[in-house]
Design an enzyme around this catalytic site. Structure first.
Site, mmCIF file in Angstrom:
data_model
loop_
_atom_site.group_PDB
_atom_site.id
_atom_site.type_symbol
_atom_site.label_atom_id
_atom_site.label_comp_id
_atom_site.label_asym_id
_atom_site.label_seq_id
_atom_site.Cartn_x
_atom_site.Cartn_y
_atom_site.Cartn_z
ATOM 1 N N PHE A 120 0.872 -1.126 -0.103
ATOM 2 C CA PHE A 120 -0.086 0.714 -0.045
ATOM 3 C C PHE A 120 0.756 1.154 0.229
ATOM 4 C CE2 PHE A 120 -3.042 2.977 2.701
ATOM 5 C CZ PHE A 120 -4.218 3.473 1.909
ATOM 6 N N LEU A 122 0.976 5.331 0.824
ATOM 7 C CA LEU A 122 0.184 6.078 0.731
ATOM 8 C C LEU A 122 1.091 6.926 1.064
ATOM 9 C CD1 LEU A 122 -2.463 7.972 1.008
ATOM 10 C CD2 LEU A 122 -2.678 6.458 3.417
ATOM 11 N N THR A 123 1.972 6.688 2.139
ATOM 12 C CA THR A 123 2.829 7.547 3.199
ATOM 13 C C THR A 123 3.901 8.425 2.147
ATOM 14 O OG1 THR A 123 2.161 6.570 5.019
ATOM 15 C CG2 THR A 123 4.238 7.568 5.012
ATOM 16 N N GLU A 124 4.270 9.910 2.187
ATOM 17 C CA GLU A 124 5.588 10.333 1.673
ATOM 18 C C GLU A 124 6.212 11.160 2.449
ATOM 19 O OE1 GLU A 124 3.080 11.057 -2.449
ATOM 20 O OE2 GLU A 124 4.160 12.851 -1.395
ATOM 21 N N PRO A 125 7.421 11.128 1.846
ATOM 22 C CA PRO A 125 7.881 12.074 2.919
ATOM 23 C C PRO A 125 7.233 13.258 3.699
ATOM 24 C CG PRO A 125 9.248 11.405 1.220
ATOM 25 C CD PRO A 125 8.073 10.571 0.924
ATOM 26 N N ALA A 127 4.034 13.929 3.616
ATOM 27 C CA ALA A 127 2.691 13.390 4.168
ATOM 28 C C ALA A 127 2.163 12.175 4.511
ATOM 29 C CB ALA A 127 1.841 13.079 2.226
ATOM 30 N N THR A 155 5.985 -0.868 4.311
ATOM 31 C CA THR A 155 5.618 -2.456 4.546
ATOM 32 C C THR A 155 5.687 -3.541 3.070
ATOM 33 O OG1 THR A 155 4.644 -1.764 6.146
ATOM 34 C CG2 THR A 155 5.024 -3.976 6.231
ATOM 35 N N GLU A 362 -0.695 3.677 10.433
ATOM 36 C CA GLU A 362 -2.258 3.139 9.715
ATOM 37 C C GLU A 362 -2.990 4.422 10.868
ATOM 38 O OE1 GLU A 362 -3.841 -0.140 8.359
ATOM 39 O OE2 GLU A 362 -2.205 -1.508 8.677
#
Length: 383
Positions: A120, A122-125, A127, A155, A362
């Site tokens: 998945f 979604l997460t960014e440096p 965001a 992950t 999460e």
């Protein structure tokens, strides 16, 4: 599956945890990797497919059933769960919930067997909690999109066959409305991985950066086929994932209590078992209360989710309570062990480090508090 079949499956998982996973915990910690033999056994048992509908080759577990199985698995090191976690949960569920029929038929049978592993993105440096501000950009070029950006702490990225990836497709729409969810095969040219992250705990659970440089993907790979709906998909996936994380916490609660109680009944000070000291008993009692309240709340929220009721606030409350509760239980377990609890030779020290992440990923505890409070305010304003 029917109740009898599920009970048999759960018993099989319990045996697998006791006979295969718990004995391999030290090996995983030392090697910082889950042995391939165990991953293959998880495939053969169908664990990668517990959340995939039966019509696509999975076991078709309800949310309550999935939570029960995850709870069993996480009585062993949480790292074993991480092998299947993204495929069972956040990596696949966007396709299950919002994918087109063609997308489901292409990917879900592969997830069910463990042939393909989903991750998945979604997460960014820049965001994390503020997911709506993500900067990964997908520029439309005819019937394709060209994606560039960086995802962080992803992950299972090195194991992944495919990423459920969030990118901004509508540059004129700020915030959540301009984000689309893509099905991005991991072997697409232009994708590179960073070095595996060195973490406080959860050794063997692999996370890396995912770097995208002019990655070309068909427009047909947008989940559901409609741009601009990716953030809504992500939030639905994360609601479900928060029940899953609560189940993770609950399994770890049980293992920590078992370890602490066993140690307290064996360890002697002042000529008697420390389990007979009232202040130790108070810690044990508080641990049990935290576990029982987590269990009751999880069962309630999972039942509402399975009934199709709106449960975003309840999912946030559950994830918040469960992850904080297991943190308290881990802290008390170390305290009961005393000096031994601080030593790496005791597994309670390892679990203490491992549980810390549950309050972050999460959705942090603070994000869950925000979700809960905002929903309370909306409800009050609507009266």
């Amino acid at each position: 599956m029917d109740a009898e079949t599920f009970d048999m499956f759960r018993t099989t998982v319990q045996r697998f945890v006791a006979e295969k996973l718990i004995p391999a915990e030290d090996e995983v910690e030392e090697a910082d990797a889950v042995p391939e033999r165990i991953i293959q056994q998880m495939r053969e048992m169908g664990l990668f497919g517990i959340s995939v509908p039966e019509e696509y080759g999975g076991l078709g577990c309800t949310m309550a059933e999935e939570a029960a199985i995850i709870r069993e698995i996480t009585r062993a090191s949480v790292v074993f769960r991480s092998v299947i976690g993204t495929t069972v949960g956040i990596g696949s569920q966007g396709i299950v919930m919002d994918g087109t029929e063609a997308q489901k038929r292409e990917w879900l049978p592969k997830f069910a067997t463990g042939e393909a592993i989903a991750s998945f993105g979604l997460t960014e440096p820049e965001a994390g909690s503020d997911a709506a501000s993500l900067r990964t950009v997908a520029v439309k070029e005819g019937d394709t999109y060209r994606i560039s950006g960086t995802k962080r702490y992803i992950t299972n990225a090195p194991r992944a066959s495919v990423f459920t990836l969030m990118a901004r497709t509508e540059p004129d729409i700020k915030g959540a409305g301009g984000i689309s969810a893509f099905i991005l095969p991991a072997d697409t040219p232009g994708i590179t991985l960073g070095k595996p992250d060195k973490k406080m705990g959860q050794k063997g659970a692999v996370t890396t950066d995912v770097i995208l440089e002019d990655v070309v993907v068909p427009a047909a790979n947008i989940i559901g086929g409609v741009p601009g709906r990716g953030f809504k998909t992500a939030m639905k996936v994360l609601d479900r994932g928060r029940i899953h994380i609560a189940a993770v916490a609950l399994g770890m609660c049980q293992r920590l209590i078992d370890m602490a109680l066993g140690y307290a009944m064996e360890r002697k000070q002042f000529g008697q078992r420390i389990a007979d000291f009232q202040l130790v008993q108070a810690m044990l009692a508080d641990m049990k209360v935290d576990m029982l309240t987590t269990e009751a709340l999880m069962q309630s929220v999972a039942a509402k989710f399975d009934a199709g009721e709106p449960v975003s606030m309840e999912c946030a409350a559950l994830k918040y309570h469960a992850s904080e509760a297991v943190g308290r239980i881990a802290d008390r377990a170390v305290q009961i062990y005393g000096g031994a609890g601080y030593m790496a030779e005791y597994k309670v020290e390892r679990f203490y480090r491992d549980v810390r992440l549950l309050r972050i990923y999460e959705g942090t505890s603070q994000i869950q508090q925000t979700i809960i409070a905002r929903q309370m305010i909306r409800q009050a304003e609507a009266r």
